[in-house]
Motif scaffolding. Structure first.
Motif, PDB file in Angstrom:
ATOM      1  N   ARG A   2       0.809  -1.227   0.000  1.00 48.47           N
ATOM      2  CA  ARG A   2       0.000   0.000   0.000  1.00 48.47           C
ATOM      3  C   ARG A   2       0.833   1.263   0.000  1.00 48.47           C
ATOM      4  NH1 ARG A   2      -2.275  -0.055   4.998  1.00 48.47           N
ATOM      5  NH2 ARG A   2      -0.691  -1.582   5.544  1.00 48.47           N
ATOM      6  N   MET A   3       2.114   1.145   0.248  1.00 50.85           N
ATOM      7  CA  MET A   3       2.979   2.320   0.335  1.00 50.85           C
ATOM      8  C   MET A   3       3.718   2.556  -0.972  1.00 50.85           C
ATOM      9  SD  MET A   3       6.201   3.028   2.902  1.00 50.85           S
ATOM     10  CE  MET A   3       7.484   2.683   1.675  1.00 50.85           C
ATOM     11  N   ALA A   4       3.770   3.804  -1.382  1.00 44.97           N
ATOM     12  CA  ALA A   4       4.570   4.228  -2.524  1.00 44.97           C
ATOM     13  C   ALA A   4       5.411   5.420  -2.075  1.00 44.97           C
ATOM     14  CB  ALA A   4       3.684   4.595  -3.706  1.00 44.97           C
ATOM     15  N   VAL A   5       6.243   5.946  -2.980  1.00 49.40           N
ATOM     16  CA  VAL A   5       7.037   7.146  -2.698  1.00 49.40           C
ATOM     17  C   VAL A   5       6.891   8.091  -3.882  1.00 49.40           C
ATOM     18  CG1 VAL A   5       8.693   6.013  -1.174  1.00 49.40           C
ATOM     19  CG2 VAL A   5       9.124   6.057  -3.641  1.00 49.40           C
ATOM     20  N   MET A   6       7.045   9.379  -3.628  1.00 50.54           N
ATOM     21  CA  MET A   6       7.000  10.374  -4.683  1.00 50.54           C
ATOM     22  C   MET A   6       8.423  10.852  -4.965  1.00 50.54           C
ATOM     23  SD  MET A   6       5.547  12.213  -6.954  1.00 50.54           S
ATOM     24  CE  MET A   6       3.807  11.898  -6.643  1.00 50.54           C
ATOM     25  N   ASN A   7       8.788  10.842  -6.235  1.00 50.03           N
ATOM     26  CA  ASN A   7      10.134  11.242  -6.634  1.00 50.03           C
ATOM     27  C   ASN A   7      10.143  12.730  -6.969  1.00 50.03           C
ATOM     28  OD1 ASN A   7      12.800  11.197  -7.410  1.00 50.03           O
ATOM     29  ND2 ASN A   7      12.394  10.354  -9.445  1.00 50.03           N
ATOM     30  N   VAL A   8      10.833  13.507  -6.147  1.00 48.00           N
ATOM     31  CA  VAL A   8      10.940  14.946  -6.355  1.00 48.00           C
ATOM     32  C   VAL A   8      12.408  15.336  -6.403  1.00 48.00           C
ATOM     33  CG1 VAL A   8       8.716  15.440  -5.278  1.00 48.00           C
ATOM     34  CG2 VAL A   8      10.774  15.422  -3.875  1.00 48.00           C
ATOM     35  N   ALA A   9      12.707  16.390  -7.127  1.00 43.34           N
ATOM     36  CA  ALA A   9      14.090  16.826  -7.276  1.00 43.34           C
ATOM     37  C   ALA A   9      14.515  17.666  -6.078  1.00 43.34           C
ATOM     38  CB  ALA A   9      14.244  17.639  -8.562  1.00 43.34           C
ATOM     39  N   GLY A  10      15.664  17.332  -5.498  1.00 35.65           N
ATOM     40  CA  GLY A  10      16.269  18.217  -4.529  1.00 35.65           C
ATOM     41  C   GLY A  10      16.505  17.740  -3.121  1.00 35.65           C
ATOM     42  N   PRO A  11      15.567  17.028  -2.474  1.00 40.05           N
ATOM     43  CA  PRO A  11      15.765  16.743  -1.051  1.00 40.05           C
ATOM     44  C   PRO A  11      16.814  15.681  -0.761  1.00 40.05           C
ATOM     45  CG  PRO A  11      13.755  15.703  -1.806  1.00 40.05           C
ATOM     46  CD  PRO A  11      14.246  16.567  -2.941  1.00 40.05           C
ATOM     47  N   GLY A  12      17.289  14.982  -1.783  1.00 37.91           N
ATOM     48  CA  GLY A  12      18.241  13.905  -1.567  1.00 37.91           C
ATOM     49  C   GLY A  12      19.546  14.345  -0.939  1.00 37.91           C
ATOM     50  N   ALA A  13      19.880  15.625  -1.049  1.00 39.66           N
ATOM     51  CA  ALA A  13      21.122  16.112  -0.441  1.00 39.66           C
ATOM     52  C   ALA A  13      21.132  15.873   1.061  1.00 39.66           C
ATOM     53  CB  ALA A  13      21.302  17.595  -0.738  1.00 39.66           C
ATOM     54  N   ALA A  14      19.966  15.861   1.669  1.00 48.53           N
ATOM     55  CA  ALA A  14      19.892  15.693   3.121  1.00 48.53           C
ATOM     56  C   ALA A  14      20.225  14.280   3.566  1.00 48.53           C
ATOM     57  CB  ALA A  14      18.496  16.073   3.615  1.00 48.53           C
ATOM     58  N   LEU A  15      20.168  13.311   2.657  1.00 56.09           N
ATOM     59  CA  LEU A  15      20.467  11.933   3.040  1.00 56.09           C
ATOM     60  C   LEU A  15      21.910  11.764   3.502  1.00 56.09           C
ATOM     61  CD1 LEU A  15      18.523  10.057   0.226  1.00 56.09           C
ATOM     62  CD2 LEU A  15      18.096   9.841   2.689  1.00 56.09           C
ATOM     63  N   GLY A  16      22.798  12.576   2.972  1.00 51.79           N
ATOM     64  CA  GLY A  16      24.190  12.509   3.388  1.00 51.79           C
ATOM     65  C   GLY A  16      24.549  13.516   4.457  1.00 51.79           C
ATOM     66  N   SER A  17      23.551  14.205   4.995  1.00 46.96           N
ATOM     67  CA  SER A  17      23.804  15.280   5.961  1.00 46.96           C
ATOM     68  C   SER A  17      22.815  15.175   7.108  1.00 46.96           C
ATOM     69  CB  SER A  17      23.679  16.647   5.282  1.00 46.96           C
ATOM     70  OG  SER A  17      24.547  16.762   4.187  1.00 46.96           O
ATOM     71  N   ARG A  18      22.838  14.030   7.772  1.00 44.26           N
ATOM     72  CA  ARG A  18      21.874  13.765   8.843  1.00 44.26           C
ATOM     73  C   ARG A  18      22.458  14.029  10.221  1.00 44.26           C
ATOM     74  NH1 ARG A  18      19.493   8.296   6.085  1.00 44.26           N
ATOM     75  NH2 ARG A  18      21.643   8.121   5.461  1.00 44.26           N
ATOM     76  N   VAL A  19      21.585  14.372  11.144  1.00 44.60           N
ATOM     77  CA  VAL A  19      21.961  14.469  12.553  1.00 44.60           C
ATOM     78  C   VAL A  19      20.819  13.847  13.364  1.00 44.60           C
ATOM     79  CG1 VAL A  19      21.013  16.815  12.714  1.00 44.60           C
ATOM     80  CG2 VAL A  19      22.637  15.999  14.427  1.00 44.60           C
ATOM     81  N   MET A  20      21.156  13.000  14.302  1.00 46.83           N
ATOM     82  CA  MET A  20      20.150  12.352  15.141  1.00 46.83           C
ATOM     83  C   MET A  20      19.784  13.290  16.288  1.00 46.83           C
ATOM     84  SD  MET A  20      19.742   9.566  13.473  1.00 46.83           S
ATOM     85  CE  MET A  20      18.717   8.552  14.552  1.00 46.83           C
ATOM     86  N   ARG A  21      18.485  13.492  16.480  1.00 40.77           N
ATOM     87  CA  ARG A  21      18.007  14.384  17.532  1.00 40.77           C
ATOM     88  C   ARG A  21      16.969  13.657  18.382  1.00 40.77           C
ATOM     89  NH1 ARG A  21      19.573  19.631  16.370  1.00 40.77           N
ATOM     90  NH2 ARG A  21      19.994  20.142  14.181  1.00 40.77           N
TER      91      ARG A  21
END
Length: 274
Positions: free
Chosen positions: A125-144
């Motif tokens: 039942r789950m899908a994802v939407m492909n949008v340009a741009g937010p992928g940069a955050a995948l390599g710039s994470r901080v756990m809070r």
């Protein structure tokens, strides 16, 4: 709806999801309106937050996806009382916290099928939407740490975008989806981040540029800043209007000029000598 209470409820919904993610919390990152209050706390007139949660998920290139199994995320959504919007596969899921609806958007940033919904392995039942741009955050994470219920309650560690990843993702949103909230969010964090304002923000964005797609993300960041650098333009005016609603007592033209000056300073920083 943007207000402090709704932001708290959205954070609680996110904590509920992370608690059911079975150790997979580092496989996604939060890029939306929960971030500004963490990156740029302004006690006198704080950012008003969001009722939506934007989650970016790593799914890799198309020929590697058959080996993925994102069933853990669909199960976590169910366990956290999220429900898909509509009857078919959905990339938007909703829940209710204290009778307030909270929506989560499941996003990816890959080079194929841009702007389209993508079915993912392991999910019915789950899908994802492909949008340009937010992928940069995948390599710039901080756990809070975020509380599971009220403040002071037990917490879970959730992955949020750091300053650079957030600014790159938000710049892409300014150019892409063109919602009124996006220029406000970009200008707010650029101006008020605790790392040191526009110069520190620009340097963080440069440090967060993903290898192999750095020119693409840098061009988007520059374009969004260029729009914001005009104090009479729509982005700066949207920022000013929302800051007045936040409770900032500066005149609207001063607020717009502040946003424009911050963007101009960031532009000088990214285009200057290393």
């Amino acid at each position: 709806m943007r207000d402090r209470r709704t932001r708290t409820l959205a954070e609680r919904a996110l904590a509920r999801l992370v608690a059911h993610a079975d150790g997979h919390a580092e496989e996604f990152v939060v890029v939306g309106g929960l971030n500004p209050d963490l990156l740029a706390p302004v006690p006198a007139a704080p950012h008003q937050g969001t009722a939506d949660i934007d989650l970016v998920i790593e799914i890799g290139v198309v020929y590697d996806r058959d080996e993925l199994d994102l069933g853990w995320l669909e199960r976590a959504l169910d366990a956290a009382d999220f429900r898909p919007t509509g009857d078919a596969r959905a990339w938007q899921w909703v829940t209710s916290v204290d009778r307030v609806p909270i929506r989560i958007d499941l996003l990816v940033d890959v080079l194929d099928h841009v702007g389209q919904q993508i079915a993912v392995p392991g999910c019915d039942r789950m899908a994802v939407m492909n949008v340009a741009g937010p992928g940069a955050a995948l390599g710039s994470r901080v756990m809070r740490p975020i509380p599971l219920t009220d403040e002071g309650a037990p917490t879970v560690d959730a992955p949020f975008a750091d300053l650079g990843g957030y600014l790159l993702a938000k710049a892409a949103a300014v150019l892409g989806r063109r919602q009124d909230r996006d220029p406000y969010d970009l200008a707010f964090v650029l101006l008020h981040n605790t790392a040191g304002g526009p110069v520190a923000g620009a340097r963080a964005a440069l440090a967060a540029l993903p290898a192999g797609r750095d020119r693409e993300y840098l061009a988007g960041f520059r374009a969004a800043l260029t729009q914001l650098a005009d104090p009479t333009g729509r982005p700066a005016q949207l920022y000013a209007a929302q800051r007045l609603l936040d409770g900032d007592d500066l005149p609207r033209d001063v607020l717009a000029a502040d946003a424009a000056a911050a963007a101009s300073l960031a532009l000088v920083t990214i285009d200057g000598p290393p």
